[in-house]
Design an enzyme around this catalytic site. Structure first.
Site, mmCIF file in Angstrom:
data_model
loop_
_atom_site.group_PDB
_atom_site.id
_atom_site.type_symbol
_atom_site.label_atom_id
_atom_site.label_comp_id
_atom_site.label_asym_id
_atom_site.label_seq_id
_atom_site.Cartn_x
_atom_site.Cartn_y
_atom_site.Cartn_z
ATOM 1 N N ASP A 1 -2.780 -17.020 -16.288
ATOM 2 C CA ASP A 1 -2.188 -15.740 -15.882
ATOM 3 C C ASP A 1 -2.488 -15.449 -14.421
ATOM 4 O OD1 ASP A 1 -0.957 -13.288 -15.861
ATOM 5 O OD2 ASP A 1 -2.538 -12.245 -16.955
ATOM 6 N N ASP B 1 9.374 -16.207 -9.654
ATOM 7 C CA ASP B 1 8.578 -15.684 -10.772
ATOM 8 C C ASP B 1 8.444 -16.718 -11.883
ATOM 9 O OD1 ASP B 1 7.166 -13.769 -12.328
ATOM 10 O OD2 ASP B 1 9.003 -13.282 -13.403
#
Length: 399
Positions: free
Chosen positions: A92, A271
């Site tokens: 993450d 992204d």
């Protein structure tokens, strides 16, 4: 920018969260809308602003665009303890605590020390709480971190099928998660402090795959794995246009074929958590007209006939003066994986989709996983820039 070979790299497995194309599109659009509203910004500009605010005594956490709403997730096998137990952790970039115990229980060893401190982190649609330990964390044989702070979960929600999170965001995001209001050194901080990497950047490489759940990616800490690229890395500064500027935002021109302009001087983002290539509604409609594609009601994706695919032109992304070619084969969903998105065997589906809002609002595109599979990308927080390079798979015909 330092260059490293694969010894500084960690392999990962990519998983598309959606079980159907319509679900994938819905997740991508929902994420885009959160970005449009600038919810939980996590680009380098946002990092530096957060650091400034911390320095001046402002605290608080925003939740929104994070790993729990990502359309694509990435997992790595990470060793904790000595001898190490292997845990499957979500990578993450938008959070910074590393923790285990969501599925496989934590196994203390001689290197494990409890600090007695409580640790808790909330995500968009998940959370964990437990106890802080320090332990040896092994990302690879040459990336072994001593005395790394980790959370050991006593409760965890929203993390099925993984053991926890490898948080590689900025250290500021750990403030308030353990004990008082002091930051907790992250995995990346300790790699740097212990002399294992030389700068604050991450390189990501994908190999386009025709298998679901295959190990097809590599994360390089502190530099670029030059064995994975076929040209120089082209760096561009983060765009100044909001809201893209608060994420990994760039400016780009987009052209279909030689002379059909879809976007010009437009701001958007790169992204890893978005599955498809999302284009502002007007750019998407221009692309559909140029390709002759029809909307497939069953999947919500554009489809082409075999003849239309034979005539499909490349898309050209011009970013910072460098033009990157996105070939016809790159523009289609892997046909071997059609069944995973509710598609028909052998049918040709395009990976470009409607972002859901018109151009000119500061988020005209999202170059998601479908785009990033074909290029090496570098996320340089220290210098607030994004880098892209071609790879041996940029022109692959695997789809």
């Amino acid at each position: 920018m330092s260059n490293f070979v694969a010894s500084r790299s960690v392999p990962f497995v990519t998983r598309v969260a959606g079980r159907h194309a319509k679900d994938i599109i819905a997740r991508d659009r929902a994420r885009a809308q959160k970005i449009m509203q600038c919810i939980n910004p996590h680009g380098p500009v946002a990092f530096h602003e957060l650091r400034r605010r911390r320095h001046h005594g402002h605290h608080g956490h925003g939740h929104g665009v994070d790993v729990t709403d990502a359309g694509v997730t990435y997992t790595a096998s990470v060793g904790v303890g000595n001898p190490a137990t292997q845990y499957t952790l979500l990578i993450d970039t938008g959070s910074s605590n590393t923790w285990v115990g969501a599925d496989k229980p934590y196994r203390p060893t001689s290197s494990s020390k409890s600090t007695g401190q409580r640790v808790s982190v909330s995500y968009g649609s998940g959370s964990f709480s437990g106890t802080e330990y320090t332990d040896t964390v092994s990302l690879s044989s040459s990336l072994v971190i001593e005395n790394q702070s980790i959370g050991v979960a006593s409760t965890a929600q929203g993390f099925q099928g993984v053991d926890g999170i490898l948080g590689i965001g900025p250290v500021d995001l750990t403030v308030g998660t353990v004990g008082g209001n002091t930051p907790v050194p992250t995995v990346t901080d300790n790699l740097f402090a212990q002399g294992l990497i030389q700068n604050d950047s991450i390189g990501i490489f994908y190999q386009p795959t025709t298998q679901s759940g295959a190990q097809n990616g590599e994360l390089t800490f502190g530099g670029v794995d030059t064995s994975k690229i076929t040209g120089d890395v082209s760096f561009v500064p983060i765009t100044s246009t909001q809201p893209a500027s608060m994420y990994w935002g760039i400016d780009q021109d987009l052209t279909y074929g030689n002379n059909t302009s879809l976007l010009s001087g437009s701001a958007g983002i790169v992204d890893t958590g978005t599955t498809l290539l999302l284009l502002a509604t007007d750019a998407f409609q221009a692309y559909q007209r140029a390709t002759g594609a029809t909307m497939d009601n069953a999947t919500g994706l554009l489809t082409l006939t075999e003849q239309q695919f034979a005539n499909l032109q490349s898309l050209f992304f011009t970013i910072g003066g460098t033009t990157f070619e996105f070939t016809p084969n790159a523009q289609i969903w892997p046909r071997a994986l059609n069944s995973t998105i509710g598609g028909e065997e052998g049918k040709i589906y395009l990976v470009a989709a409607d972002l859901g809002s018109p151009s000119g609002q500061g988020l005209d595109f999202i170059n998601g996983f479908a785009f990033l599979q074909r290029f090496y990308s570098v996320y340089d927080t220290g210098n607030s820039q994004v880098g892209l390079a071609t790879t041996p798979f940029t022109t692959a015909e695997t789809n």
